[in-house]
Design a protein around this motif. Structure first.
Motif, mmCIF file in Angstrom:
data_model
loop_
_atom_site.group_PDB
_atom_site.id
_atom_site.type_symbol
_atom_site.label_atom_id
_atom_site.label_comp_id
_atom_site.label_asym_id
_atom_site.label_seq_id
_atom_site.Cartn_x
_atom_site.Cartn_y
_atom_site.Cartn_z
ATOM 1 N N ARG A 133 0.831 -1.215 0.000
ATOM 2 C CA ARG A 133 0.000 0.000 0.000
ATOM 3 C C ARG A 133 0.862 1.260 0.000
ATOM 4 N N VAL A 134 1.998 1.200 0.687
ATOM 5 C CA VAL A 134 2.922 2.341 0.675
ATOM 6 C C VAL A 134 3.447 2.579 -0.744
ATOM 7 N N GLU A 162 0.872 4.327 -2.743
ATOM 8 C CA GLU A 162 0.857 5.762 -2.442
ATOM 9 C C GLU A 162 1.973 6.485 -3.182
ATOM 10 N N CYS A 166 1.114 6.717 -6.835
ATOM 11 C CA CYS A 166 0.099 7.758 -7.058
ATOM 12 C C CYS A 166 0.737 9.150 -7.091
ATOM 13 N N ASP A 167 1.738 9.354 -6.240
ATOM 14 C CA ASP A 167 2.404 10.654 -6.199
ATOM 15 C C ASP A 167 3.067 11.000 -7.523
ATOM 16 N N GLN A 191 -5.584 11.307 -8.908
ATOM 17 C CA GLN A 191 -6.734 11.795 -8.156
ATOM 18 C C GLN A 191 -7.965 11.901 -9.045
#
Length: 279
Positions: free
Chosen positions: A247-248, A251, A254-255, A261
């Protein structure tokens, strides 16, 4: 970077060319970093599931005269820790949970240096498509990552089945433009995963791996390996830390995906329109 007992032990082993048996000993020592300076060579051998002479050879491979010299060194670099209050009263199920908590603490310490995860996020975000590999025990980790990644990444390809088609699917991803492959590798490590990573790298893919140890068999076929320990206190290993690390990585990916988003908002709007979820 974390400066805990496990991290200091990890530094002792970094850059060493260790045999599979020696990697197993090293992995066991990292997992029991606070206890290992006080174990005899026989006790360490039992912990790692190897022979006592293997422990002696391991100490010599690290540059010590023998295991007693290694243990003296460990007592200097790894301070003793006292048992936590009530620790002896835990039953076997609680002990398994406590071990996982320690694994998560170790992962938190590792993430004090975010650079490896940030680099992995960039590599995964840039790969079109993004193949995600995980076989046997690691298949659930790969599926979970791929499920969420597909909500923000335009082309995620799950590789969770072995067999003769696995190489074909790696070839297809590479021909379609893939530049990186994410692998979840957990014990017991299938030979097929090791072979698949070697093949992927031979085809020019950058391999990012989540594994239970920096000394796992997949390490030599990984360009970037981030370790997250599994729990071994129950009949079947538990993998809370590898799941959280996945999950990290999501993240971090996604960045580096500028429209992540917007994709999530689009999915949420569609889910409401279709009545997908019970509110």
């Amino acid at each position: 970077m974390s400066d805990g007992p496990a991290a200091r032990l990890q530094q002792l082993f970094e850059g060493r060319r260790l045999t599979p048996t020696q990697r197993r000993i090293a992995h066991s020592m990292v997992r029991r970093a606070a206890d290992v300076p006080f174990l005899s060579s026989v006790e360490l051998a039992e912990l790692a599931g190897v022979s006592q002479p293997s422990v002696t050879r391991f100490a010599v491979a690290l540059g010590f005269d023998g295991y007693p010299a290694l243990r003296r060194h460990l007592r200097e670099v790894v301070p003793a820790s006292s048992p936590k209050e009530g620790e002896d009263e835990y039953n076997e199920y609680q002990q398994a949970v406590q071990a996982e908590i320690e694994n998560l603490r170790h992962l938190a310490g590792l993430l004090a240096d975010p650079a490896p995860v940030e680099e992995a996020g960039r590599l995964l975000a840039a790969s079109r498509p993004l193949p995600v590999l995980g076989l046997r025990a690691a298949s659930s980790q790969a599926r979970g990552f791929a499920y969420f990644a597909a909500k923000v990444h335009p082309d995620v390809r799950l590789l969770d089945e072995g067999g003769s088609m696995l190489v074909d699917r790696i070839d297809a991803a590479r021909r379609a433009g893939a530049s990186a492959l994410l692998c979840f590798a957990l014990p017991r490590h299938p030979k097929e995963v090791v072979d698949a990573l070697a093949y992927a790298r031979s085809k020019g893919l950058t391999v990012v791996t989540v594994a239970d140890s920096a000394f796992a068999p997949v390490a030599r076929h990984s360009d970037l390996l981030i370790p997250a320990a599994v729990g071994t206190g129950l009949a079947f290993d538990t993998a809370c830390a590898p799941m959280l690390l996945g999950r990290v990585l999501l993240e971090a990916m996604c960045d580096d995906l500028p429209d992540a988003q917007a994709r999530l908002e689009e999915f949420d709007a569609g889910a409401v329109g279709r009545g997908l979820f019970v509110e």
